[in-house]
Design an enzyme around this catalytic site. Sequence first.
Site, PDB file in Angstrom:
ATOM      1  N   THR A  89      30.992  34.816  46.275  1.00 30.07           N
ATOM      2  CA  THR A  89      29.775  34.736  45.452  1.00 30.07           C
ATOM      3  C   THR A  89      28.826  33.675  46.008  1.00 30.07           C
ATOM      4  O   THR A  89      27.605  33.868  46.024  1.00 30.07           O
ATOM      5  CB  THR A  89      30.163  34.385  43.996  1.00 30.07           C
ATOM      6  OG1 THR A  89      31.106  35.348  43.548  1.00 30.07           O
ATOM      7  CG2 THR A  89      28.949  34.376  43.079  1.00 30.07           C
ATOM      8  N   ARG A 120      65.977  38.165  42.420  1.00 31.01           N
ATOM      9  CA  ARG A 120      64.971  38.983  41.747  1.00 31.01           C
ATOM     10  C   ARG A 120      63.581  38.442  42.039  1.00 31.01           C
ATOM     11  O   ARG A 120      63.419  37.250  42.282  1.00 31.01           O
ATOM     12  CB  ARG A 120      65.172  38.941  40.224  1.00 31.01           C
ATOM     13  CG  ARG A 120      66.456  39.584  39.738  1.00 31.01           C
ATOM     14  CD  ARG A 120      66.381  41.106  39.800  1.00 31.01           C
ATOM     15  NE  ARG A 120      67.518  41.742  39.175  1.00 31.01           N
ATOM     16  CZ  ARG A 120      68.654  42.053  39.802  1.00 31.01           C
ATOM     17  NH1 ARG A 120      68.821  41.766  41.082  1.00 31.01           N
ATOM     18  NH2 ARG A 120      69.631  42.659  39.142  1.00 31.01           N
ATOM     19  N   THR A 175      37.027  29.826  40.322  1.00 33.86           N
ATOM     20  CA  THR A 175      38.119  30.611  40.907  1.00 33.86           C
ATOM     21  C   THR A 175      39.433  29.971  40.502  1.00 33.86           C
ATOM     22  O   THR A 175      39.562  28.739  40.532  1.00 33.86           O
ATOM     23  CB  THR A 175      38.060  30.720  42.445  1.00 33.86           C
ATOM     24  OG1 THR A 175      39.352  31.154  42.918  1.00 33.86           O
ATOM     25  CG2 THR A 175      37.720  29.428  43.154  1.00 33.86           C
ATOM     26  N   ILE A 176      40.388  30.810  40.148  1.00 37.62           N
ATOM     27  CA  ILE A 176      41.704  30.250  39.793  1.00 37.62           C
ATOM     28  C   ILE A 176      42.387  29.698  41.035  1.00 37.62           C
ATOM     29  O   ILE A 176      43.354  28.973  40.941  1.00 37.62           O
ATOM     30  CB  ILE A 176      42.616  31.280  39.085  1.00 37.62           C
ATOM     31  CG1 ILE A 176      42.993  32.418  40.028  1.00 37.62           C
ATOM     32  CG2 ILE A 176      41.986  31.795  37.805  1.00 37.62           C
ATOM     33  CD1 ILE A 176      44.267  33.125  39.591  1.00 37.62           C
ATOM     34  N   ASP A 177      41.882  30.054  42.230  1.00 41.00           N
ATOM     35  CA  ASP A 177      42.506  29.588  43.478  1.00 41.00           C
ATOM     36  C   ASP A 177      42.174  28.130  43.801  1.00 41.00           C
ATOM     37  O   ASP A 177      42.820  27.528  44.653  1.00 41.00           O
ATOM     38  CB  ASP A 177      42.060  30.464  44.655  1.00 41.00           C
ATOM     39  CG  ASP A 177      42.513  31.902  44.505  1.00 41.00           C
ATOM     40  OD1 ASP A 177      43.423  32.143  43.694  1.00 41.00           O
ATOM     41  OD2 ASP A 177      41.968  32.769  45.202  1.00 41.00           O
ATOM     42  N   GLY A 222      33.302  32.502  43.122  1.00 44.00           N
ATOM     43  CA  GLY A 222      34.068  31.764  44.127  1.00 44.00           C
ATOM     44  C   GLY A 222      33.393  31.810  45.499  1.00 44.00           C
ATOM     45  O   GLY A 222      32.160  31.957  45.591  1.00 44.00           O
ATOM     46  N   ARG A 225      71.185  33.353  39.568  1.00 42.21           N
ATOM     47  CA  ARG A 225      70.350  34.106  40.509  1.00 42.21           C
ATOM     48  C   ARG A 225      69.301  33.223  41.181  1.00 42.21           C
ATOM     49  O   ARG A 225      68.964  32.147  40.667  1.00 42.21           O
ATOM     50  CB  ARG A 225      69.561  35.187  39.755  1.00 42.21           C
ATOM     51  CG  ARG A 225      70.365  36.404  39.415  1.00 42.21           C
ATOM     52  CD  ARG A 225      69.540  37.344  38.549  1.00 42.21           C
ATOM     53  NE  ARG A 225      70.243  38.603  38.348  1.00 42.21           N
ATOM     54  CZ  ARG A 225      70.004  39.421  37.341  1.00 42.21           C
ATOM     55  NH1 ARG A 225      69.097  39.121  36.428  1.00 42.21           N
ATOM     56  NH2 ARG A 225      70.683  40.546  37.231  1.00 42.21           N
ATOM     57  N   ARG A 274      45.020  35.312  35.345  1.00 47.56           N
ATOM     58  CA  ARG A 274      43.570  35.237  35.153  1.00 47.56           C
ATOM     59  C   ARG A 274      43.151  35.610  33.736  1.00 47.56           C
ATOM     60  O   ARG A 274      41.966  35.574  33.420  1.00 47.56           O
ATOM     61  CB  ARG A 274      42.867  36.199  36.130  1.00 47.56           C
ATOM     62  CG  ARG A 274      43.047  35.847  37.575  1.00 47.56           C
ATOM     63  CD  ARG A 274      41.846  36.194  38.413  1.00 47.56           C
ATOM     64  NE  ARG A 274      41.352  37.521  38.249  1.00 47.56           N
ATOM     65  CZ  ARG A 274      41.220  38.421  39.230  1.00 47.56           C
ATOM     66  NH1 ARG A 274      41.601  38.110  40.448  1.00 47.56           N
ATOM     67  NH2 ARG A 274      40.706  39.592  38.999  1.00 47.56           N
ATOM     68  N   ARG A 286      33.119  42.811  42.835  1.00 53.67           N
ATOM     69  CA  ARG A 286      33.140  42.130  44.135  1.00 53.67           C
ATOM     70  C   ARG A 286      32.041  42.670  45.053  1.00 53.67           C
ATOM     71  O   ARG A 286      32.077  42.486  46.261  1.00 53.67           O
ATOM     72  CB  ARG A 286      34.519  42.278  44.792  1.00 53.67           C
ATOM     73  CG  ARG A 286      35.625  41.548  44.027  1.00 53.67           C
ATOM     74  CD  ARG A 286      36.866  41.383  44.871  1.00 53.67           C
ATOM     75  NE  ARG A 286      37.971  40.781  44.136  1.00 53.67           N
ATOM     76  CZ  ARG A 286      38.176  39.479  44.009  1.00 53.67           C
ATOM     77  NH1 ARG A 286      37.344  38.634  44.563  1.00 53.67           N
ATOM     78  NH2 ARG A 286      39.206  39.017  43.337  1.00 53.67           N
TER      79      ARG A 286
HETATM   80  O1  F6P Z   1      39.981  35.336  44.008  1.00 51.85           O
HETATM   81  C1  F6P Z   1      40.982  34.998  43.122  1.00 51.85           C
HETATM   82  C2  F6P Z   1      42.138  35.914  43.208  1.00 51.85           C
HETATM   83  O2  F6P Z   1      42.733  35.693  41.980  1.00 51.85           O
HETATM   84  C3  F6P Z   1      43.152  35.730  44.335  1.00 51.85           C
HETATM   85  O3  F6P Z   1      44.070  34.699  44.181  1.00 51.85           O
HETATM   86  C4  F6P Z   1      43.848  37.064  44.325  1.00 51.85           C
HETATM   87  O4  F6P Z   1      44.462  37.304  45.548  1.00 51.85           O
HETATM   88  C5  F6P Z   1      42.699  37.989  44.096  1.00 51.85           C
HETATM   89  O5  F6P Z   1      41.785  37.275  43.293  1.00 51.85           O
HETATM   90  C6  F6P Z   1      43.042  39.299  43.418  1.00 51.85           C
HETATM   91  O6  F6P Z   1      41.876  40.027  43.276  1.00 51.85           O
HETATM   92  P1  F6P Z   1      41.707  41.423  42.538  1.00 51.85           P
HETATM   93  O7  F6P Z   1      41.668  41.131  41.077  1.00 51.85           O
HETATM   94  O8  F6P Z   1      40.415  41.946  43.024  1.00 51.85           O
HETATM   95  O9  F6P Z   1      42.899  42.235  42.893  1.00 51.85           O
END
Ligand code: F6P
Length: 373
Positions: free
Chosen positions: A113, A291, A133-135, A110, A170, A300, A74
């Site tokens: 970047t 829980r 990005t998975i987001d 993402g 639950r 990821r 990062r």
């Molecule tokens: O940027 C994608 C992401 O997967 C976010 O959803 C998550 O909060 C973050 O990365 C987690 O990042 P790291 O792997 O640096 O803890």
Amino acid sequence: MAKSVGILTAGGDSPGLNAAIRAIGKAAIGSFGMQFIGFRDGFRGLVENRTVRLDESVLSGILIVGGTLLGTSRDKPHRMPIGSKILDMTDTIVETYYKHHLDVLVCLGGGGTHKNAFRLQKSGLNVITLPKTIDNDLAMTDTTLGFDTALGIATDAIDRLHSTAHSHHRIIVVEVMGHNAGWLALGAGIAGGAHVILLPEIPYNINTVADAIRKRSRYGKNFSIVVVAEGAMSKEAAKVIKSTKKASSKAKNKQDKTAIKSKIQQFESQQADNTRQLTEQLESLTGLESRVTTLGHLQRGGSPSATDRLLATRLGTTCAYMIEKGNYGVMMAVRGDRVLPVKLEEVVGKRKIVPLDHSWIETANQVGICLGN
Ligand code: F6P
């Protein structure tokens, strides 16, 4: 003369990165005879001139492999930890770019970047980006690399949690990634048949959530699946953040700014524990044992889905074609059934969050999923 292409992956990894590197490389080398060189660990690899040879033999067999063979980080070019200092390393990066006689630097990543790539473009480098990005929260593209795989993993996890929640009567609260955008929580929640989905975009009322769960109990359903995005927050927390941001925009002196910064940090560390607190609140309000399951980095990991492999290959080959044409300063964006170049300035500084009138929200409402509002 054959062009020279540098490539790096930055930010959190995601499934499909290797597939994209492979596609760019195969097209760049095979179709256009270009030179292809990788930099390790994001922008840091350019600072430290750490490279990876990317020829056809290295690119073979990586389509299905998760993570990134280049490594990632990062690190930001303009604020990079070097020893005990934080330094602006832009000039070093520019030097490395010219040392390798690059025509373009391809950055896969993402939001962060994209900001960094745009900064390098302003420093005179040719850059092209791929949305990853998975987001799924990058602006100007319908979707991002890695999102489909993460959606599948999260949905599979929710499926599996149903039987154990049902057997034990639950509440199971499943935390899904997404600090700012709730695409993953909403998509996986709908696909996995969740009963409650909480998103960063819709601050929740805990009593509304508890009511929805109690209502299920009255109909004989003594279990519930609550999908919560990392960045989901209660209405009260949303108010605090709104007023803090307002105060921050008005802060005049250094003292005020420092006080607000520490308030935000304090708030963020409380928020980090939000899912656990929410689970305890629901247990005490409904009387149902509860829980938490945090999916975390599982989302990821591993091999990309067929959809992400296809997307990576389409993005990568279009990228090689753009390089051949000399169309730089663009992100490869998915628009409908096409991959198109979009100017970086149109992407940077924006975030694609779930719009409140999005059809997925409508869909969730229509099947009776509680969104906490
Ligand atoms: O940027 C994608 C992401 O997967 C976010 O959803 C998550 O909060 C973050 O990365 C987690 O990042 P790291 O792997 O640096 O803890």
